[in-house]
Motif scaffolding. Structure first.
Motif, PDB file in Angstrom:
ATOM      1  N   ASP A 129     -10.322  43.359  10.739  1.00 10.10           N
ATOM      2  CA  ASP A 129     -10.786  42.661   9.540  1.00 10.10           C
ATOM      3  C   ASP A 129     -11.664  43.620   8.748  1.00 10.10           C
ATOM      4  OD1 ASP A 129     -11.055  40.534   7.741  1.00 10.10           O
ATOM      5  OD2 ASP A 129     -12.911  39.851   8.696  1.00 10.10           O
ATOM      6  N   ASN A 182     -11.067  33.252  20.199  1.00  9.78           N
ATOM      7  CA  ASN A 182     -12.230  34.013  19.752  1.00  9.78           C
ATOM      8  C   ASN A 182     -12.737  33.458  18.419  1.00  9.78           C
ATOM      9  OD1 ASN A 182     -13.666  36.225  18.263  1.00  9.78           O
ATOM     10  ND2 ASN A 182     -13.294  37.318  20.180  1.00  9.78           N
ATOM     11  N   PRO A 183     -13.988  32.999  18.345  1.00  9.81           N
ATOM     12  CA  PRO A 183     -14.499  32.398  17.100  1.00  9.81           C
ATOM     13  C   PRO A 183     -14.425  33.337  15.894  1.00  9.81           C
ATOM     14  CG  PRO A 183     -15.973  31.932  18.938  1.00  9.81           C
ATOM     15  CD  PRO A 183     -14.971  32.941  19.437  1.00  9.81           C
ATOM     16  N   ALA A 184     -14.685  34.627  16.103  1.00 10.74           N
ATOM     17  CA  ALA A 184     -14.633  35.582  14.992  1.00 10.74           C
ATOM     18  C   ALA A 184     -13.222  35.733  14.463  1.00 10.74           C
ATOM     19  CB  ALA A 184     -15.193  36.934  15.435  1.00 10.74           C
ATOM     20  N   ILE A 218     -10.837  33.393  14.662  1.00  5.17           N
ATOM     21  CA  ILE A 218     -10.512  32.125  13.992  1.00  5.17           C
ATOM     22  C   ILE A 218     -11.094  32.116  12.579  1.00  5.17           C
ATOM     23  CG2 ILE A 218     -10.893  29.646  14.024  1.00  5.17           C
ATOM     24  CD1 ILE A 218     -10.861  29.842  17.115  1.00  5.17           C
ATOM     25  N   GLU A 219     -12.327  32.562  12.454  1.00  2.76           N
ATOM     26  CA  GLU A 219     -12.986  32.560  11.147  1.00  2.76           C
ATOM     27  C   GLU A 219     -12.339  33.567  10.190  1.00  2.76           C
ATOM     28  OE1 GLU A 219     -17.397  33.408   9.150  1.00  2.76           O
ATOM     29  OE2 GLU A 219     -17.129  33.429  11.330  1.00  2.76           O
ATOM     30  N   ALA A 220     -12.010  34.748  10.701  1.00  3.08           N
ATOM     31  CA  ALA A 220     -11.506  35.811   9.833  1.00  3.08           C
ATOM     32  C   ALA A 220     -10.033  35.679   9.513  1.00  3.08           C
ATOM     33  CB  ALA A 220     -11.761  37.165  10.485  1.00  3.08           C
ATOM     34  N   TYR A 221      -9.254  35.087  10.434  1.00  3.18           N
ATOM     35  CA  TYR A 221      -7.808  35.171  10.278  1.00  3.18           C
ATOM     36  C   TYR A 221      -7.068  33.888  10.623  1.00  3.18           C
ATOM     37  CZ  TYR A 221      -3.088  37.156  10.669  1.00  3.18           C
ATOM     38  OH  TYR A 221      -1.741  37.413  10.527  1.00  3.18           O
ATOM     39  N   GLY A 239      -7.956  30.854  11.277  1.00  2.00           N
ATOM     40  CA  GLY A 239      -8.339  29.612  10.618  1.00  2.00           C
ATOM     41  C   GLY A 239      -7.823  29.481   9.215  1.00  2.00           C
ATOM     42  N   ALA A 240      -7.417  30.603   8.612  1.00  2.00           N
ATOM     43  CA  ALA A 240      -6.916  30.590   7.230  1.00  2.00           C
ATOM     44  C   ALA A 240      -5.432  30.352   7.154  1.00  2.00           C
ATOM     45  CB  ALA A 240      -7.263  31.901   6.541  1.00  2.00           C
TER      46      ALA A 240
END
Length: 264
Positions: free
Chosen positions: A237, A253-255, A257-260, A262-263
């Protein structure tokens, strides 16, 4: 028939990327990225658009110079080598945007991938000495086998530019395999494919790994394909490595999910 090889069951690092950086002016497109790819592994490289994935491929294959860091194939330093030198020691790739010689035939495109393994020398080729004739014969057998393997064996004289999109993808793969690589880099191989074609592609990549005893690194945006196919995955990212792990770990991995994820 091409020889079938069992997968390597003794993992060891084959491709090593250490603290890799690439600057474009004041922009750092790849920043301190490190990962190792085990011999015989199918390894995924994912992340949002602009994450630095294709830049990393271009650095590994020598298409652009490294600003900082090193790349190794086993113990061989690749950093600073020209693209043809990197190909000669065992790294081949395909491209997100197909790069075939559209006005050459199917056969001629694959022959270009064989050129690194043909004997050189002006006089040897001029006089068609025996080593040249033997090498050319084996090259012809190899090319036909590769075309048969990708399903283009009955179309050697077709111009590459006249092939359907899926056939061009297969031809590009045959050309990469003609280099006889240890590591094959696939840049978004499922781009433009429908769900059935993506399923077929996943099966094809597994066959590649098994029958050619290859280590495969792929960039792909189709998350189900990556998660179902890859042994391990690295997530980038903004040019930085978020994590490396097996698909289940990466998905949680939460990071990531947030960066990729989850979008999507």
């Amino acid at each position: 028939m091409l020889p079938s090889h069992p997968p390597n069951i003794y993992p060891s690092p084959l491709l090593r990327v250490e603290n890799l950086c690439r600057n474009f002016g004041g922009l750092r497109a790849v920043n301190q990225v490190s990962f190792q790819v085990q011999r015989g592994e199918i390894f995924g490289l994912i992340g949002p658009n602009g994450a630095g994935k294709t830049t990393a491929f271009n650095l590994i294959t020598g298409l652009i110079p490294v600003s900082q860091g090193n790349i190794y194939l086993s113990d061989r330093l690749l950093t600073g080598l020209a693209p043809h030198q990197i190909a000669a020691v065992g790294v081949a790739r395909t491209f997100q945007n197909i790069r075939l010689f559209q006005d050459l035939t199917v056969w001629q495109n694959v022959l270009l991938g064989q050129h690194l393994h043909l004997p050189g020398g002006f006089w040897a080729n001029l006089w068609q000495l025996k080593p040249v004739r033997v090498a050319e014969y084996h090259s012809q057998v190899k090319i036909q086998s590769l075309l048969d393997w990708v399903g283009l064996g009955d179309r050697p004289n077709s111009l590459a530019g006249t092939l359907a999109y899926g056939d061009q993808r297969r031809l590009e793969l045959a050309r990469a395999l003609a280099l006889e690589p240890q590591v094959l880099l696939l840049d978004e191989p499922a781009a433009g494919m429908n769900p059935n074609e993506k399923k077929e592609l996943s099966n094809l990549i597994r066959r590649l790994q098994r029958e050619f005893d290859l280590t495969i690194v792929l960039i792909e945006h189709h998350v189900p394909l990556v998660m179902g196919l890859c042994d391990r995955i690295a997530v980038l990212d903004f040019g930085e490595l978020i994590t490396v792990g097996d698909p289940a770990t990466v998905q949680q991995n939460p990071a990531v999910i947030e960066a990729y994820l989850g979008a999507l």
